[in-house]
Design a protein around this motif. Structure first.
Motif, PDB file in Angstrom:
ATOM      1  N   SER A   1     -13.362  11.695  43.913  1.00 13.83           N
ATOM      2  CA  SER A   1     -13.030  13.109  44.014  1.00 13.83           C
ATOM      3  C   SER A   1     -12.561  13.672  42.676  1.00 13.83           C
ATOM      4  CB  SER A   1     -11.939  13.310  45.073  1.00 13.83           C
ATOM      5  OG  SER A   1     -11.518  14.645  45.112  1.00 13.83           O
ATOM      6  N   LYS A   2     -11.770  12.892  41.954  1.00 13.08           N
ATOM      7  CA  LYS A   2     -11.305  13.350  40.638  1.00 13.08           C
ATOM      8  C   LYS A   2     -12.476  13.544  39.683  1.00 13.08           C
ATOM      9  CE  LYS A   2      -6.561  11.733  40.604  1.00 13.08           C
ATOM     10  NZ  LYS A   2      -5.560  11.822  39.560  1.00 13.08           N
ATOM     11  N   VAL A   3     -13.415  12.629  39.703  1.00 11.26           N
ATOM     12  CA  VAL A   3     -14.592  12.773  38.841  1.00 11.26           C
ATOM     13  C   VAL A   3     -15.423  13.972  39.296  1.00 11.26           C
ATOM     14  CG1 VAL A   3     -16.756  11.707  38.078  1.00 11.26           C
ATOM     15  CG2 VAL A   3     -14.670  10.325  38.232  1.00 11.26           C
TER      16      VAL A   3
ATOM     17  N   SER B   1     -14.642  16.636  40.853  1.00  8.51           N
ATOM     18  CA  SER B   1     -14.017  17.946  40.670  1.00  8.51           C
ATOM     19  C   SER B   1     -13.607  18.224  39.226  1.00  8.51           C
ATOM     20  CB  SER B   1     -12.798  18.078  41.588  1.00  8.51           C
ATOM     21  OG  SER B   1     -11.815  17.108  41.258  1.00  8.51           O
ATOM     22  N   SER B   2     -13.936  17.324  38.329  1.00 14.75           N
ATOM     23  CA  SER B   2     -13.565  17.504  36.928  1.00 14.75           C
ATOM     24  C   SER B   2     -14.377  18.614  36.267  1.00 14.75           C
ATOM     25  CB  SER B   2     -13.780  16.216  36.142  1.00 14.75           C
ATOM     26  OG  SER B   2     -12.882  15.243  36.564  1.00 14.75           O
ATOM     27  N   GLU B   3     -13.697  19.337  35.404  1.00 17.31           N
ATOM     28  CA  GLU B   3     -14.364  20.392  34.658  1.00 17.31           C
ATOM     29  C   GLU B   3     -15.451  19.766  33.787  1.00 17.31           C
ATOM     30  OE1 GLU B   3     -13.134  23.743  31.386  1.00 17.31           O
ATOM     31  OE2 GLU B   3     -11.675  23.198  32.931  1.00 17.31           O
ATOM     32  N   GLY B   4     -16.613  20.355  33.787  1.00 20.16           N
ATOM     33  CA  GLY B   4     -17.721  19.839  32.995  1.00 20.16           C
ATOM     34  C   GLY B   4     -18.486  18.712  33.666  1.00 20.16           C
ATOM     35  N   GLY B   5     -18.056  18.300  34.859  1.00 22.86           N
ATOM     36  CA  GLY B   5     -18.796  17.297  35.607  1.00 22.86           C
ATOM     37  C   GLY B   5     -18.581  15.871  35.170  1.00 22.86           C
ATOM     38  N   GLU B   6     -17.622  15.647  34.268  1.00 22.58           N
ATOM     39  CA  GLU B   6     -17.306  14.277  33.882  1.00 22.58           C
ATOM     40  C   GLU B   6     -15.822  14.174  33.579  1.00 22.58           C
ATOM     41  OE1 GLU B   6     -19.544  13.114  30.433  1.00 22.58           O
ATOM     42  OE2 GLU B   6     -18.292  14.262  29.096  1.00 22.58           O
ATOM     43  N   ALA B   7     -15.320  12.943  33.642  1.00 21.95           N
ATOM     44  CA  ALA B   7     -13.900  12.719  33.421  1.00 21.95           C
ATOM     45  C   ALA B   7     -13.684  11.435  32.644  1.00 21.95           C
ATOM     46  CB  ALA B   7     -13.165  12.650  34.755  1.00 21.95           C
ATOM     47  N   CYS B   8     -12.728  11.491  31.742  1.00 17.62           N
ATOM     48  CA  CYS B   8     -12.311  10.301  31.007  1.00 17.62           C
ATOM     49  C   CYS B   8     -11.427   9.480  31.933  1.00 17.62           C
ATOM     50  CB  CYS B   8     -11.530  10.715  29.762  1.00 17.62           C
ATOM     51  SG  CYS B   8     -10.825   9.315  28.852  1.00 17.62           S
ATOM     52  N   VAL B   9     -11.577   8.169  31.869  1.00 17.99           N
ATOM     53  CA  VAL B   9     -10.735   7.306  32.689  1.00 17.99           C
ATOM     54  C   VAL B   9      -9.258   7.582  32.399  1.00 17.99           C
ATOM     55  CG1 VAL B   9     -10.717   5.312  31.133  1.00 17.99           C
ATOM     56  CG2 VAL B   9     -10.472   4.975  33.594  1.00 17.99           C
ATOM     57  N   CYS B  10      -8.954   8.010  31.191  1.00 11.31           N
ATOM     58  CA  CYS B  10      -7.564   8.296  30.837  1.00 11.31           C
ATOM     59  C   CYS B  10      -7.003   9.470  31.634  1.00 11.31           C
ATOM     60  CB  CYS B  10      -7.441   8.564  29.338  1.00 11.31           C
ATOM     61  SG  CYS B  10      -8.429   9.946  28.722  1.00 11.31           S
ATOM     62  N   ASP B  11      -7.861  10.347  32.140  1.00 12.98           N
ATOM     63  CA  ASP B  11      -7.422  11.521  32.902  1.00 12.98           C
ATOM     64  C   ASP B  11      -7.417  11.312  34.407  1.00 12.98           C
ATOM     65  OD1 ASP B  11      -7.102  13.035  30.556  1.00 12.98           O
ATOM     66  OD2 ASP B  11      -9.221  13.625  30.572  1.00 12.98           O
TER      67      ASP B  11
END
Length: 113
Positions: free
Chosen positions: A45-47, A49-59
């Motif tokens: 869900s975090k990935v 819903s992330s802005e830009g469609g991607e997420a750093c594992v750190c976030d």
């Protein structure tokens, strides 16, 4: 366990319309099994819903478990064909695998008269 091939959007007819074939059932079951864990569902869900469609594992790693456990769960999501990853320097970025949500949505779609 090898990473599953990306399932095409036309994988399966809605369950209410036609029985699912054995191979498609195996692939889709792996997706739902991966999402059956609350930590994996939160990471997915975090990935998603992330802005830009991607997420750093750190976030996205703040889900109440240790960093090695987060890595384990992200690996399971990748193996199920739900996420893709890319290493950039010391961080790994995750994005939804193409058509992963569409496959699940199509399978569960109600049959319209």
């Amino acid at each position: 366990m090898p990473v599953l091939d990306v399932i095409e959007t036309s994988c399966c007819a809605p369950l209410a319309r036609a029985p699912i074939g054995e191979a498609d059932a195996e692939r889709v079951a792996a997706m739902f099994k991966a999402l059956g864990d609350p930590v994996r569902l939160r990471l997915f869900s975090k990935v998603a819903s992330s802005e830009g469609g991607e997420a750093c594992v750190c976030d996205i790693q703040d889900v109440g478990v240790s960093q090695p456990t987060v890595s384990h769960h992200l690996k399971k999501l990748r193996e199920a064909g739900l996420l893709e990853s890319e290493r950039r320097g010391s961080w790994v970025y995750y994005r939804l695998a193409p058509s992963a949500l569409a496959v699940m949505a199509d399978l569960l779609a109600p049959v319209r008269a």
